[in-house]
Structure formats: structure tokens, C-alpha cells
Scaffold this motif. Structure first.
Motif, PDB file in Angstrom:
ATOM      1  N   ALA A   1      40.284  33.114  39.683  1.00 66.26           N
ATOM      2  CA  ALA A   1      41.757  33.044  41.432  1.00 66.26           C
ATOM      3  C   ALA A   1      41.907  34.212  41.180  1.00 66.26           C
ATOM      4  N   GLY A   2      42.138  35.061  39.691  1.00 66.77           N
ATOM      5  CA  GLY A   2      42.532  36.098  40.063  1.00 66.77           C
ATOM      6  C   GLY A   2      41.365  37.272  40.374  1.00 66.77           C
ATOM      7  N   GLU A   3      40.295  36.987  39.396  1.00 64.96           N
ATOM      8  CA  GLU A   3      38.671  37.865  39.813  1.00 64.96           C
ATOM      9  C   GLU A   3      38.037  37.121  40.967  1.00 64.96           C
TER      10      GLU A   3
ATOM     11  N   GLY B   1      44.839  41.298  43.322  1.00 65.67           N
ATOM     12  CA  GLY B   1      46.147  40.367  43.634  1.00 65.67           C
ATOM     13  C   GLY B   1      47.086  41.144  44.574  1.00 65.67           C
ATOM     14  N   PRO B   2      47.929  42.619  43.988  1.00 69.88           N
ATOM     15  CA  PRO B   2      48.820  42.714  44.843  1.00 69.88           C
ATOM     16  C   PRO B   2      49.039  42.912  46.039  1.00 69.88           C
ATOM     17  N   LEU B   3      47.453  43.709  45.895  1.00 73.91           N
ATOM     18  CA  LEU B   3      47.054  44.332  46.738  1.00 73.91           C
ATOM     19  C   LEU B   3      46.666  43.687  48.380  1.00 73.91           C
TER      20      LEU B   3
ATOM     21  N   LYS C   1      37.530  40.786  43.354  1.00 72.61           N
ATOM     22  CA  LYS C   1      36.602  40.970  44.580  1.00 72.61           C
ATOM     23  C   LYS C   1      36.857  40.891  46.169  1.00 72.61           C
ATOM     24  N   ILE C   2      37.419  40.479  46.392  1.00 71.23           N
ATOM     25  CA  ILE C   2      37.407  40.040  47.672  1.00 71.23           C
ATOM     26  C   ILE C   2      38.668  41.897  48.148  1.00 71.23           C
ATOM     27  N   ALA C   3      39.271  41.864  47.582  1.00 73.15           N
ATOM     28  CA  ALA C   3      40.013  43.029  48.313  1.00 73.15           C
ATOM     29  C   ALA C   3      39.232  44.249  47.705  1.00 73.15           C
TER      30      ALA C   3
END
Ligand code: KG4
Ligand code: ZN
Length: 349
Positions: free
Chosen positions: A172-174, A190-192, A178-180
Motif C-alpha cells: 500500500a505504501g509503495e 504517503g504523507p504528501l 508511486k502515485i505521489a
């Protein structure tokens, strides 16, 4: 092994975690947190858009001893006071794990202390013990981070873990990372995305992976994020002036929807009414919110540690070590090895 010390009910344990990019050392007395030192090499990986194993290993080598010294100073204990040492022996990046495992082997030998090689995923679950007083009870654990996405059935922390489901492709974090990157937000994603989504709305109906009727039969508790990733990429290509905050919010909603839905379905299937959520993605504000609302509606108690204990840390390793000591589990043999692909069911070596 120092047998006389292992009977204590509040064992003083130092935990070392180096499975990815955090060099982390925690110290606990039983379930009481005394120190939680975290040195991250995340900035060194930023320009590569992901963790580079060789860079992580070198950073661990530089950071490990200062982190041990800072932790003992913070906890106001000396190494000779310890009842045991615990270390993440797997799963994780093998070169990174090796630094922590070698340090722990060396310390245990030099100090003549028992050593517990522990499973990284089990310690993400055990961290729950640090934030409340209650006894551990059988729980479903949703572990979501940059390296893993699993649903586990946990009967007993020191021995009984069963994998009910996991990701078939990206963690999930990956997927967040990738989307970020394709949204031009940076790393770690994640945080962004979490922050960007706050100023957006869920306006795009992105696909929910592994939720079709046929998947419910074979992969009821498994995850897949590759279809979602493709759908976001296609949307961005087809929409040159895309609303970035709305894309972030809609992507995040799709991930969080599936994670919470499947975790609560696992509770229903097993009749277990306690859900723990851990791993870096558990820091996500929308995941925390949706999990609470849905768990309440399902009559399930949900516990999510504070963000600093969700991402990789040494305190979780130390408290799992302390649990093994109090439960009378025998220490690992001297000179344990790192195991990058350790199975979930193996709690300690
Ligand atoms: O548990 P962790 O620190 O390390 C691993 O074992 O991977 O998790 C790191 C992952 C990264 O992929 C990061 O983007 C994600 O956790 N993450 C988040 C958030 N904070 C960290 N994902 C979504 N929302 C967040 N707020
Ligand atoms: Zn982790």
C-alpha cells in the motif's frame, strides 16, 4: 543465556530495527517505553524516488552505534542493566537487516545477554502494548507499509500468527509513493498525498482492487494496487489540466476503502472484534478516520498507534522482545542470521 534474568515481569529490553531506511533503537521496561531513537536515511533516497538498499545499509552502519548510545542515555540505563536484546531479523532488505543483526549479535555476546531475533511484522503488532494497559486479546492486524500489506490473525503475540491475506503486487505504501511521484509531489509519497488530499475532494471513482465477485472467492483478504495505479496514470494522461488535490483525495479514498473493508471483513469472518492497524500507512489521516467509523458500525474495537509508533521504530522490537521474555520463550541461538523473506508465522528465531 542469562536464565536468572528471564523470569522478571518488567524486563529491560533494548530493541534494534534496521529492516528498511530507519536505524531505530528503543528501550522498554516491560510495556513501559523508556527511549525511542530513530535516525532515518529517507532524505538520502529522495532523489531516487524510493529506498536504495546500498545507501540504506551504509547509513545504518554510520547510525547504529550513536543510536544505541542515545537510547541508553535517554532511558538512563547502561547496557549491563539490560535483561535482553531484541532485533528485527526479517523480513526486510537483507543488507540493511544484517547491520542490526550483527550489532545485536555482537552486543549479546559481549554483554552475555539473551538475544531474540524477531519478525518485523509481529513487532508492528506488538507495539500496541505500549499505548494502553489492557491484556492483549486475539486480534486481526492490518499491516500496511512501504514493504508489506497484510491481514493477519493474531491469537497470541508471542506465538500464534496466521496470514489471512496480503498484496499480490505493490504494498500500500509503495502505491502511495508511486502515485505521489507521478503527481510530482516527492518522496516518501504517503504523507504528501495525505496533505494534498486535504484540500481536494473525492470526485473520481478509481477502481477498488480485488473486490470483484470472482476475487471474493480466491482473494477475499488479498490486495492489489496495480490496476488502481494504471487507472490513475490513464486519467492523468487523458486530463492535462487535472485537479491534483482531487486526484490525491480520490486515489487515497480508493486505497483506504479497500483496506478498511477487507480488514473488517476478516473480523467478521473470524468472529474477532479487535482490529489493530500498523505500519507507515497507518499514519494516514483518512485511513484512521474511516477505520474508526466503520469499526464502530461493525462493533469492532480498533486501535491505531500514534504515527511515530506506526512507522518503523525500535520500541516495537523491544516490546515484542519483552513479551517473549515474560512469556518464557527461549532466546534465539547465538549468532543468528538475517532472513529477508521470513514467513509471517515465525514470530521469533
Ligand atoms: O512502516 P514504514 O515506516 O516502513 C516500511 O516498513 O516500509 O512505512 C513507510 C511507508 C511509505 O511508503 C510511506 O509513504 C507510507 O508508509 N506512509 C504513509 C503516510 N505516512 C507514511 N502513507 C499514507 N499516508 C501517510 N500519512
Ligand atoms: Zn515496517
Amino acid at each position: 543465556m542469562n536464565a536468572s534474568k528471564t523470569s522478571t515481569s518488567q524486563p529491560l529490553v533494548l530493541g534494534i530495527e534496521t529492516s528498511c531506511d530507519e536505524t531505530a533503537v528503543g528501550i522498554v521496561a516491560g510495556r513501559r517505553l523508556l527511549a525511542n531513537v530513530i535516525a532515518s536515511s529517507v532524505e538520502e533516497h529522495e532523489r531516487f524516488g524510493g529506498v536504495v538498499p546500498e545507501i540504506a545499509s551504509r547509513a545504518h552502519l554510520e547510525a547504529i552505534w550513536p543510536a544505541i548510545e542515545r537510547a541508553t542515555a535517554e532511558a538512563k540505563v547502561s547496557l549491563s542493566d539490560l535483561d535482553a536484546i531484541a532485533v528485527t531479523a526479517g523480513p526486510g532488505l537483507v543488507g540493511a537487516l544484517l547491520v542490526g543483526v550483527s550489532a545485536a549479535n555482537g552486543l549479546a555476546l559481549a554483554l552475555d545477554k539473551p538475544l531474540y531475533g524477531v519478525n518485523h511484522l509481529a513487532s508492528h503488532v506488538a507495539v500496541d502494548l505500549l499505548t494502553h494497559e489492557k491484556e492483549f486479546r486475539p486480534s486481526i492486524a492490518l499491516l500496511v507499509s512501504g514493504g508489506h500489506s497484510s491481514i493477519l490473525k493474531v491469537e497470541r503475540l508471542s506465538s500464534s500468527f496466521e496470514a489471512m491475506g496480503q498484496t499480490l503486487d505493490d504494498a500500500a505504501g509503495e502505491a502511495f509513493d508511486k502515485i505521489a511521484r507521478i503527481l510530482g509531489l516527492g518522496f516518501p509519497g504517503g504523507p504528501l498525498i495525505d496533505r494534498e488530499a486535504k484540500s481536494g475532494k473525492v470526485t473520481i471513482d478509481f477502481p477498488r482492487g480485488m473486490t470483484a465477485a470472482k476475487d471474493q472467492e480466491d482473494h477475499r483478504f488479498d490486495f492489489s494496487f496495480s490496476g488502481l495505479k494504471t487507472a490513475v496514470s490513464r486519467y492523468l494522461k487523458a486530463t492535462p489540466d487535472y485537479p491534483r488535490a482531487d486526484v490525491a483525495a480520490s486515489f487515497q479514498e480508493a486505497v483506504v476503502d479497500v483496506l478498511t473493508m477487507k480488514a473488517l471483513d476478516a473480523c467478521k469472518e473470524t468472529g474477532i472484534d479487535s482490529l489493530l492497524i500498523g505500519g507507515g500507512v497507518a499514519a494516514n489521516s483518512r485511513l484512521r478516520e474511516m477505520a474508526k467509523v466503520r469499526a464502530e458500525a461493525a462493533g469492532v474495537e480498533v486501535r491505531i498507534p500514534p504515527a511515530i509508533l506506526c512507522t518503523d521504530n525500535g520500541a516495537m522490537v523491544a516490546v515484542l522482545g519483552a513479551t517473549l521474555v515474560t512469556d518464557g520463550i527461549a532466546p534465539s541461538p547465538r549468532g543468528i542470521a538475517a532472513d529477508s523473506s521470513a514467513p509471517v508465522a515465525l514470530v521469533a528465531w
